[in-house]
Design an enzyme around this catalytic site. Structure first.
Site, PDB file in Angstrom:
ATOM      1  N   HIS A  97       8.987  -2.052   1.310  1.00 18.71           N
ATOM      2  CA  HIS A  97       8.057  -0.993   0.896  1.00 18.71           C
ATOM      3  C   HIS A  97       8.266  -0.583  -0.563  1.00 18.71           C
ATOM      4  O   HIS A  97       7.324  -0.511  -1.362  1.00 18.71           O
ATOM      5  CB  HIS A  97       8.242   0.205   1.829  1.00 18.71           C
TER       6      HIS A  97
ATOM      7  N   SER B 279       0.599   5.055   0.769  1.00 17.10           N
ATOM      8  CA  SER B 279       1.783   4.666  -0.007  1.00 17.10           C
ATOM      9  C   SER B 279       1.428   3.765  -1.168  1.00 17.10           C
ATOM     10  O   SER B 279       2.133   3.730  -2.184  1.00 17.10           O
ATOM     11  CB  SER B 279       2.800   3.935   0.880  1.00 17.10           C
TER      12      SER B 279
ATOM     13  N   ASN C 137      -0.582   8.637   6.483  1.00 19.11           N
ATOM     14  CA  ASN C 137      -1.478   7.706   7.183  1.00 19.11           C
ATOM     15  C   ASN C 137      -1.752   8.116   8.629  1.00 19.11           C
ATOM     16  O   ASN C 137      -1.948   7.272   9.493  1.00 19.11           O
ATOM     17  CB  ASN C 137      -0.866   6.296   7.171  1.00 19.11           C
TER      18      ASN C 137
ATOM     19  N   ASP D 265      12.155   5.637  -2.553  1.00 17.23           N
ATOM     20  CA  ASP D 265      11.601   4.709  -1.568  1.00 17.23           C
ATOM     21  C   ASP D 265      12.732   3.916  -0.922  1.00 17.23           C
ATOM     22  O   ASP D 265      13.844   4.414  -0.787  1.00 17.23           O
ATOM     23  CB  ASP D 265      10.571   3.798  -2.255  1.00 17.23           C
TER      24      ASP D 265
END
Length: 308
Positions: A88, A252, A185, A51
């Site tokens: 994130h 996520s 998404n 990430d």
């Protein structure tokens, strides 16, 4: 998405909290706490988080970081600096393993350990090259006491497939690592349309979509034939930059619930050959999932993950 890589959309933060003490409802929705006693909250299980890095001194996370590596250009490409400048990765890490300290939030497996593989830079961008390097690094990593990675969480993806990326995924899977990835998404709420994101779409990966608190598929969640399960993905409260806590939405956020769940499941396995662990974890999830029969399998896969 960008060619030969991926880009995360700028994070829209609805609420920010400086101090709180809460056990998120989502833990009980997936029955995580019912497993804590028999699994010692996932102690000893290492989860690689590919990430944007992590806030290394976040009070809810710092004690669970076992190591890390930076594959981006941030900090002059210094491999030893895997700080998060985007938020994130810190949020995803908290969903998995925020400590059960009585302060802040609590993760699904609060005694598991995090190997931070930074493949997303401060702008939210990454390349397949860095992702491939990160997957291989995590697959080959050995900790200070001989620890190995048991689970990888990949809450990112791109529209383009790559033979080299697929080979890296297969390599990690051959090492007995459970691979979890976000579905993406780009969904439009229509179960008949197909949206694909890699590496989630690869069959070696457990691909996770998002549902709401009311167990309705999230409109944004990608739909496709390889979707495996769904998890909580809307307004998820977790750790963030500056030692804050924020609510974020997306597949996520759904994926790390399953990564944490996988850590707890692995703790229940006795004398299983290492390369068979992903199969056993998948079978456990399949057996216990809540079937959402009102919806297409392209929207919900095999259902909403449950640990009991």
């Amino acid at each position: 998405m960008i060619k030969d890589g991926f880009a995360l959309k700028p994070i829209k933060i609805v609420d920010r909290f400086k101090a709180l003490s809460i056990i998120p409802d989502n833990l009980d929705q997936i029955r995580a706490r019912d497993m804590w006693d028999i699994t010692d909250q996932g102690s000893g299980i290492v989860i690689a988080v590919l990430d944007s890095g992590i806030q290394v001194d976040h009070p809810d996370l710092k004690s669970n970081i076992i190591g890390g590596y930076n594959f981006t250009d941030d900090d002059d490409s210094n491999p030893e600096i895997y700080n998060d400048y985007f938020g994130h990765g810190t949020h995803v890490s908290g969903i998995i393993a925020a400590t059960d300290s009585g302060k802040g939030v609590v993760g699904v497996a609060p005694k598991s350990q995090l190997l931070i593989i930074k493949v997303i830079d401060h702008k939210g961008r990454g390349s397949f090259e860095s992702l491939i390097q990160g997957i291989k690094h995590a697959a080959d990593w050995t900790g200070p006491k001989g620890e190995k990675v048991s689970v990888m969480n990949i809450s990112l993806g791109g529209k383009e497939t790559s033979d080299e990326l697929h080979r890296a995924i297969k390599y990690a899977r051959s090492k007995g690592i459970v691979l979890i990835a976000a579905a993406g998404n780009e969904g439009d709420g229509n179960s008949n349309t197909v949206e694909i994101s890699y590496p989630g779409f690869y069959k070696e990966v457990i691909q996770i979509g998002s549902i709401s608190e009311n167990q309705i598929p999230s409109k944004f969640s990608n739909t496709n034939v390889n979707l495996d399960f769904v998890g909580p993905g809307e307004n998820i409260l977790s750790t963030h930059l500056n030692s804050d806590y924020v609510e974020l939405t997306g597949t996520s956020m759904a994926a790390p619930f399953v990564a944490g769940a996988a850590a707890l499941i692995i703790k229940t396995l006795k004398s299983v050959e290492h390369h068979l662990i992903p199969m056993y974890v998948y079978d456990y999830l399949l057996m216990h999932s809540l079937k959402l029969e009102k919806f297409s399998i392209n929207q919900v896969g095999n259902g909403f993950i449950q640990l009991k």
